[in-house]
Every structure is written in C-alpha cells, then in structure tokens.
Scaffold this active site. Structure first.
Site, PDB file in Angstrom:
ATOM      1  N   ASN A 216       0.518  -1.257  -0.214  1.00 50.66           N
ATOM      2  CA  ASN A 216      -0.199  -0.079  -0.160  1.00 50.66           C
ATOM      3  C   ASN A 216       0.815   1.210   0.092  1.00 50.66           C
ATOM      4  OD1 ASN A 216       1.060   0.771   2.796  1.00 50.66           O
ATOM      5  ND2 ASN A 216      -0.319  -1.346   3.389  1.00 50.66           N
ATOM      6  N   ALA A 280       1.673   0.999  11.997  1.00 52.98           N
ATOM      7  CA  ALA A 280       1.842   0.642  10.500  1.00 52.98           C
ATOM      8  C   ALA A 280       0.154   0.609   9.749  1.00 52.98           C
ATOM      9  CB  ALA A 280       2.441  -0.911  10.597  1.00 52.98           C
ATOM     10  N   ASP A 284      -3.590  -6.056   5.081  1.00 57.75           N
ATOM     11  CA  ASP A 284      -5.358  -7.136   5.572  1.00 57.75           C
ATOM     12  C   ASP A 284      -4.796  -8.582   4.839  1.00 57.75           C
ATOM     13  OD1 ASP A 284      -6.527  -5.287   7.176  1.00 57.75           O
ATOM     14  OD2 ASP A 284      -6.943  -3.997   5.308  1.00 57.75           O
ATOM     15  N   LYS A 294       8.914 -17.540 -10.021  1.00 60.89           N
ATOM     16  CA  LYS A 294       8.170 -16.757 -10.772  1.00 60.89           C
ATOM     17  C   LYS A 294       6.984 -17.060 -11.532  1.00 60.89           C
ATOM     18  CE  LYS A 294       8.841 -13.190 -14.299  1.00 60.89           C
ATOM     19  NZ  LYS A 294       8.989 -11.628 -15.217  1.00 60.89           N
ATOM     20  N   PRO A 311      -1.993 -11.588   9.911  1.00 60.63           N
ATOM     21  CA  PRO A 311      -2.614 -11.784  11.678  1.00 60.63           C
ATOM     22  C   PRO A 311      -3.430  -9.892  12.197  1.00 60.63           C
ATOM     23  CG  PRO A 311      -0.077 -11.729  11.246  1.00 60.63           C
ATOM     24  CD  PRO A 311      -1.124 -12.220   9.995  1.00 60.63           C
ATOM     25  N   ASP A 312      -3.460  -9.770  12.876  1.00 63.18           N
ATOM     26  CA  ASP A 312      -3.742  -8.618  13.090  1.00 63.18           C
ATOM     27  C   ASP A 312      -2.819  -8.172  14.340  1.00 63.18           C
ATOM     28  OD1 ASP A 312      -4.368  -6.191  14.647  1.00 63.18           O
ATOM     29  OD2 ASP A 312      -6.922  -6.233  13.195  1.00 63.18           O
ATOM     30  N   ILE A 313      -1.168  -7.262  14.405  1.00 65.15           N
ATOM     31  CA  ILE A 313      -0.927  -7.542  15.326  1.00 65.15           C
ATOM     32  C   ILE A 313      -1.195  -6.516  16.267  1.00 65.15           C
ATOM     33  CG2 ILE A 313       0.912  -6.453  15.298  1.00 65.15           C
ATOM     34  CD1 ILE A 313       1.926  -7.171  12.052  1.00 65.15           C
ATOM     35  N   PHE A 330      -3.749   3.037  15.463  1.00 63.09           N
ATOM     36  CA  PHE A 330      -4.783   4.119  14.434  1.00 63.09           C
ATOM     37  C   PHE A 330      -5.282   3.586  13.222  1.00 63.09           C
ATOM     38  CE2 PHE A 330      -1.318   7.466  12.978  1.00 63.09           C
ATOM     39  CZ  PHE A 330      -0.722   7.640  14.954  1.00 63.09           C
ATOM     40  N   LYS A 344     -13.525   0.443  16.830  1.00 60.40           N
ATOM     41  CA  LYS A 344     -12.375   0.148  16.421  1.00 60.40           C
ATOM     42  C   LYS A 344     -11.816  -0.448  17.464  1.00 60.40           C
ATOM     43  CE  LYS A 344     -10.445  -0.499  12.374  1.00 60.40           C
ATOM     44  NZ  LYS A 344      -9.332   0.764  11.077  1.00 60.40           N
TER      45      LYS A 344
HETATM   46  O1  C5P Z   1      -8.097  -3.120  10.873  1.00 60.90           O
HETATM   47  P1  C5P Z   1      -7.248  -1.354  10.437  1.00 60.90           P
HETATM   48  O2  C5P Z   1      -6.081  -2.096   9.402  1.00 60.90           O
HETATM   49  O3  C5P Z   1      -8.381  -0.070  10.474  1.00 60.90           O
HETATM   50  O4  C5P Z   1      -6.544  -0.706  11.773  1.00 60.90           O
HETATM   51  C1  C5P Z   1      -5.693   0.008  12.160  1.00 60.90           C
HETATM   52  C2  C5P Z   1      -4.757  -0.423  12.962  1.00 60.90           C
HETATM   53  O5  C5P Z   1      -4.266  -1.477  13.528  1.00 60.90           O
HETATM   54  C3  C5P Z   1      -3.561  -0.001  12.858  1.00 60.90           C
HETATM   55  O6  C5P Z   1      -2.650   0.926  14.417  1.00 60.90           O
HETATM   56  C4  C5P Z   1      -2.537  -0.972  12.530  1.00 60.90           C
HETATM   57  O7  C5P Z   1      -1.453  -0.497  12.654  1.00 60.90           O
HETATM   58  C5  C5P Z   1      -3.082  -1.849  13.137  1.00 60.90           C
HETATM   59  N1  C5P Z   1      -3.082  -3.464  12.159  1.00 60.90           N
HETATM   60  C6  C5P Z   1      -1.918  -3.814  12.846  1.00 60.90           C
HETATM   61  N2  C5P Z   1      -2.254  -5.592  11.582  1.00 60.90           N
HETATM   62  C7  C5P Z   1      -3.205  -5.879  11.199  1.00 60.90           C
HETATM   63  C8  C5P Z   1      -4.088  -4.354  10.531  1.00 60.90           C
HETATM   64  C9  C5P Z   1      -3.773  -3.217  11.378  1.00 60.90           C
HETATM   65  O8  C5P Z   1      -1.440  -3.543  13.589  1.00 60.90           O
HETATM   66  N3  C5P Z   1      -3.187  -6.875  10.548  1.00 60.90           N
END
Ligand code: C5P
Length: 402
Positions: A216, A280, A284, A294, A311-313, A330, A344
């Site tokens: 992105n 960051a 997604d 390749k 994974p959602d960190i 953020f 959120k």
């Molecule tokens: O779910 P969304 O991307 O809108 O959430 C944004 C927040 O979640 C940011 O703080 C981003 O750094 C964190 N995030 C994360 N891991 C992900 C997606 C978002 O840490 N996979």
C-alpha cells in the site's frame, strides 16, 4: 482547536529570530498575533511581522482605533499563551515590578494567561543582580523561561545571553500550551526515561512470487516521527518498520521487516514494553501461495490470486499475556471518523485510537489531522505536520505515565 499565541517582540537584535518563530509556529498549527514594542520596531518592521502572522500588528497603547477594536485586555483574552521574545532586561524589569507604560507592559500586567519569556541580552546585563532578581520574581509569579543560551553574542562578547533558537522556543511554547508548569523536562530529565516503547511503521509487502508483491501507499513518515518523538522524551524505542525510504530517527532501535507475519514476530520479540503504538499500515491479506518461482506469463491464462488473512498485530498484542500498559492504534478513515474509530478501539482492545481522516492527502503527505479517541471521549487536534503531531502524541503519552 488552533492555539493562539500573543507574541511580544522586544527591542533586541534577536528580534529577527522572532520573525522566524512566527513561521515555525504556523507550521505547527499555532497562530500568532504580534505586539511590537517601540524598541522592537527599531529592529524589525510591523510590515514583516504582520505579513508573517497574517494579522494586524499592535504597538500603540494610545491608538484610539486599536483600543476600541482590540484593547490590551482583549489582546490577552484572545490568546492561550503570551510569549515575550526577545525578552529584554527592560521588559523583564517592568514586568517584575508591575510597571505598565506601553501596550506590551500593560498587556503583561492585565493578563491572566501564562507568560513564557525568551530572554536575550548582553551577558553582563543577564548576570546582573537586578536581572537575576527580576527573573526570580517572575518565576515565583508563575512565568516560564526558555534560555538564554550561551554562545557568541552580537555585541562581540561570549557567554549566556543569546536568545534560544526558534525551534526550541516553539518546543517550549507547545509544552506550555499543553499545560506544563515547568519546562525543566525540555532539556534536562526526560519524562519517559526508563520506559520501553514499541512502534510499528510503514506498509508491509506480501509476496506473490519472488518478484511481485501486494502493498500500500504508506510512507512510514508518521510512525518514524512517533518513534523519534518518544525517543526524544527519553523512551527506549524499538521501531519495527516495513520497507520505506526513511532514515531511522536518532536513538531508536530499527528492526526492518517485509511481511505482516515478520512484523508480528519482531513485535513479539520486542516485548515486554510499556508502550505500543501501532502506526503501520499492515496489509490485511496476503497471497495464499507465494511460489518460489516467478509466475510465467504464457499469454493465455491470467493466474488467479487467492488471498488469505494476515495476523492482526495490534489485536494480538492487546490480547497478549504481557500486553503493554498503554496501547495506541491508528485508524485511517474516510467517513464517520469518530464512530468508526470508537468501534475499532473496542474491537481491537487498545486504549487509544488515533483516528485520521485520509480522504485528503494524509497518506504519503507531510501533515495529519488527528482525533484521539479514548474511553473518556474524543480529542480533536488541528492539522499539524507529522512531526508536530508526533510530539504532541508523545507528550500525551508522557502525561499518561506521570
Ligand atoms: O483494522 P485496521 O487496519 O483499520 O486497523 C488499524 C490499526 O491496526 C493500526 O494501528 C494498524 O497498525 C493496526 N493493524 C495491525 N495489524 C493488522 C492490521 C492493522 O497491527 N493486520
């Protein structure tokens, strides 16, 4: 809301630096209105001060039109902070003794706002018993002081008496506007010493094959600025960054990663931490099968791109056994910003969400308009440079740990 400074420019050679200060403040989202003393107008002109502040410059107590439109009481009422720069020996003496015989000194006497002095004078005048007595009196009355610095002076002498640099005065102004009662922390002890902070920044890159990836537009500027601002307040900062074209801020441990899974691993390895700020823009999804070779273009078939979830960190660290004490996420939103950010915050389990409206040029740009959503409501900040926004966020974090 935009903060407003009433800047009294006194009569000293350092007055030229005060013109620059007006510009520095404007870049930080702080507006300035100027009172130019008679002495000040011997060094800089009302035209320069007015052009830079974008406002009328006030100088005469006896001007009937001015007094009717915006008298000395009104000038102080309309400001959040009064700054005297350069603060000459004469201005300090008058303010300390309640002498009020021009617009600047009547305003200083009439105000109930905090006053920040940036003294500038010859070293002997600064060291004189009279000036030191006056400074002590003003401090006891609740005034703040920034500088003077030591160095070569316009009068050819060397010593303490140089006015602080505009960036430094602007830092002091931001601190004073945030309500601090002392500026000792600015140069001396740092409020976040002993605290560990983890910051994520930049995009992640999710390979499709060895030469192609999904990513992105995140530039990493905001995350790097947050890491730098926390380090400047004394925190021990680990910055886990996706691929960006930025240099690591001073005194920050940089860990470079590419994918979301690598970012999570690096973050978990950086725990325990007191503070976690997730800036960051983590991808997604990632391609489910990133081949080792390749993908060949054979002209007949467009390869399908099957995605799987990353994974959602932020969420993972919020649920971790050793969850940092303060977790800040953020949220980039384009509409119903506060509503989405509030949802959120609860969904991810973090303490604050910094919501920003990315319908403009935030991504990759140099400015940001932040709304801090916490359990006690939303705090909307003006549009600031990413550095200024980061300093303000770091100050708020320091305040939280006080
Ligand atoms: O779910 P969304 O991307 O809108 O959430 C944004 C927040 O979640 C940011 O703080 C981003 O750094 C964190 N995030 C994360 N891991 C992900 C997606 C978002 O840490 N996979």
């Amino acid at each position: 809301m935009t903060k407003r400074v009433l800047l009294i420019i006194g009569g000293g050679i350092a007055a030229y630096k005060s013109l620059f200060l007006i510009r520095v403040l404007a870049k930080r989202g702080i507006s300035t209105r100027v009172i130019l003393t008679r002495g000040g107008s011997e060094f800089v002109t009302p035209l320069s001060a007015g052009a830079l502040s974008g406002d009328k410059v006030y100088s005469d107590l006896w001007d009937l039109t001015d007094e009717a439109e915006m008298g000395h009481i009104e000038l102080s009422r309309a400001a959040d902070l009064i700054v005297v720069a350069p603060a000459t020996a004469d201005l300090l003496a008058k303010a300390a003794h309640g002498i009020a015989n021009d617009l600047a000194t009547t305003t200083l006497m009439a105000t109930d706002k905090r006053v920040l002095y940036a003294p500038a004078m010859n070293v002997r005048m600064w060291e004189s018993a009279a000036t030191q007595r006056n400074v002590k009196t003003l401090r006891q009355d609740g005034a703040l002081f920034i500088g003077p610095d030591a160095g070569a002076m316009a009068c050819g002498e060397f010593g303490e008496g140089r006015m602080s640099e505009p960036e430094e005065i602007a830092d002091a102004i931001e601190a004073a506007l945030s309500g601090v009662t002392t500026l000792d922390g600015l140069k001396g002890p740092k409020p976040l010493i002993g605290k560990r902070a983890l910051v994520t920044a930049g995009p992640t890159r999710e390979p499709i094959d060895p030469v192609r990836y999904l990513s992105n537009h995140s530039s990493g500027k905001q995350g790097y600025a947050v890491a730098g601002a926390l380090a400047a307040l004394g925190a021990d900062v680990t910055l886990v960054s996706g691929p960006v074209a930025l240099r690591a801020p001073e005194r920050v441990n940089l860990v470079k990663v590419e994918t979301a899974r690598e970012m999570l691993k690096a973050c978990e390895a950086a725990l325990p931490s007191d503070i976690f700020v997730a800036v960051a823009a983590v991808a997604d999804w990632r391609p489910a099968e990133a081949g080792a070779k390749k993908i060949k273009k054979d002209g007949t078939r467009i390869p399908p791109l099957k995605l799987e979830e990353n994974p959602d960190i932020l969420k993972t660290l919020c649920a971790a056994k050793n969850r940092p004490d303060l977790v800040v996420g953020f949220a980039a939103e384009t509409n119903d910003v506060i509503q989405h950010a509030t949802a959120k915050r609860l969904r991810k389990g973090c303490d604050w969400i910094v919501a920003n409206d990315v319908s403009g040029d935030v991504m990759g740009g140099d400015h940001n308009s932040m709304i801090i959503v916490a359990d006690d409501g939303a705090d909307t900040w003006p549009k600031l440079t990413k550095e200024a926004a980061a300093r303000r966020l770091a100050a708020k974090i320091a305040e939280h740990f006080k």
